[in-house]
Write a protein that holds these residues in place. Structure first.
Motif, short mmCIF file in Angstrom:
data_model
loop_
_atom_site.label_atom_id
_atom_site.label_comp_id
_atom_site.label_asym_id
_atom_site.label_seq_id
_atom_site.Cartn_x
_atom_site.Cartn_y
_atom_site.Cartn_z
N GLN A 114 49.74 39.50 42.43
CA GLN A 114 49.44 38.50 43.44
C GLN A 114 47.93 38.23 43.48
OE1 GLN A 114 51.63 36.68 45.21
NE2 GLN A 114 53.25 37.72 44.07
N PHE A 115 47.58 37.00 43.86
CA PHE A 115 46.18 36.57 43.87
C PHE A 115 45.31 37.52 44.68
CE2 PHE A 115 42.50 34.11 45.11
CZ PHE A 115 42.18 33.42 43.94
N SER A 116 45.80 37.91 45.86
CA SER A 116 44.99 38.73 46.77
C SER A 116 44.70 40.14 46.23
CB SER A 116 45.67 38.85 48.13
OG SER A 116 46.96 39.41 47.99
N THR A 117 45.43 40.56 45.20
CA THR A 117 45.22 41.91 44.65
C THR A 117 44.35 41.90 43.39
OG1 THR A 117 47.22 41.86 43.25
CG2 THR A 117 47.48 42.62 45.52
N LEU A 118 43.95 40.73 42.93
CA LEU A 118 43.18 40.64 41.68
C LEU A 118 41.85 41.40 41.75
CD1 LEU A 118 43.77 36.87 40.72
CD2 LEU A 118 44.52 38.87 39.39
N ILE A 119 41.04 41.11 42.75
CA ILE A 119 39.72 41.76 42.84
C ILE A 119 39.84 43.26 43.10
CG2 ILE A 119 37.59 41.90 44.20
CD1 ILE A 119 37.53 38.87 44.26
N PRO A 120 40.70 43.70 44.04
CA PRO A 120 40.87 45.15 44.21
C PRO A 120 41.33 45.85 42.93
CG PRO A 120 41.81 43.99 46.09
CD PRO A 120 41.45 42.94 45.08
#
Length: 255
Positions: free
Chosen positions: A74-80
């Motif tokens: 998911q997009f929101s998990t890319l940076i983490p």
């Protein structure tokens, strides 16, 4: 004698390594999203992530000397996932914003665009700016630059946060949401497929949250960043980037 044998063994090992056909290439894990068509999306026929940014990082890797292993998330998990070293690269429809640049590093620009405004087809109004929707409930995707930007305006009674862009499209299509904001090329591509016939893009709307999509790497990984930028520059110069954009129905930069 012992030292001499060690030297001979080392020379022999080097010779064998040099003679081995196609020595193993570095494999880097690349985070991409299944819902960002045409930048990245899940192709149900092949059960693999496809799209502009997948093609691009694959071509960059070929030139820079590494193979890619696409990791869907998911997009929101890319940076983490990048900062925790679960992946090595982000190649998705991600704007290189100032806030994100404090956490990760970005390549040179790949593609620049702004947000699109999506409303039900029954709404015929020619919206031109955010102020035209004052007091309404609007939606945007979690983790994107649009959420905070819309909230900061103070114009809307609520900014609903959605997991994916198709979720926004569905709610606007059914009339459950007054308006949705998301990446213009992604909205346009989805509507072109005919899956959301009761929604429309407002062509009179002028985007205010314009950003540049780029490839992300961990903060301080200057060697990888330099390799990516060098290969990206080659692909821009030889028309490779424009060909990929055209393949996926996007206008070449400056077109």
């Amino acid at each position: 004698m012992h030292f001499k044998r060690l030297v001979q063994a080392a020379i022999a090992a080097l010779a064998l390594a040099a003679a081995a056909p196609g020595s193993a290439q570095q494999v880097l894990k690349v985070g991409s999203t299944p819902t960002g068509v045409p930048f990245t999306f899940l192709d149900t026929k092949t059960n693999s992530i496809q799209g502009v940014m997948v093609d691009l990082i694959t071509e960059v890797g070929k030139d820079a000397g590494f193979q890619v292993q696409i990791e869907p998330m998911q997009f929101s998990t890319l940076i983490p996932s990048l900062t925790s070293s679960k992946i090595d690269i982000i190649s998705a429809a991600m704007f290189a914003t100032a806030a994100r640049k404090e956490v990760i590093d970005f390549s040179d620009a790949v593609y620049t665009y702004g947000e699109g405004l999506l409303v039900p087809k029954t709404d015929k109004k020619d919206y031109g700016a955010l102020e035209d929707l004052k007091g309404e409930v609007v939606g945007a995707q979690v983790g994107t630059a649009f959420v905070d930007a819309l909230k900061k305006t103070g114009l809307f009674s609520e900014v609903k946060v959605y997991d994916t862009i198709p979720d926004i499209l569905r709610d606007v299509n059914t009339g459950r949401l007054k308006a949705g904001f998301a990446d213009y090329p992604i909205l346009a591509y989805n509507l072109k497929q005919g899956n959301f016939p009761e929604a429309r893009l407002v062509e009179s709307y002028k985007p205010t949250i314009v950003g540049t999509v780029a490839i992300g790497v961990r903060k301080g990984d200057q060697d990888l960043l330099k390799r990516i930028n060098t290969s990206l520059a080659k692909l821009k110069a030889n028309g490779g980037v424009d060909k990929l954009l055209d393949k996926w129905g996007l206008k070449a930069q400056g077109a």
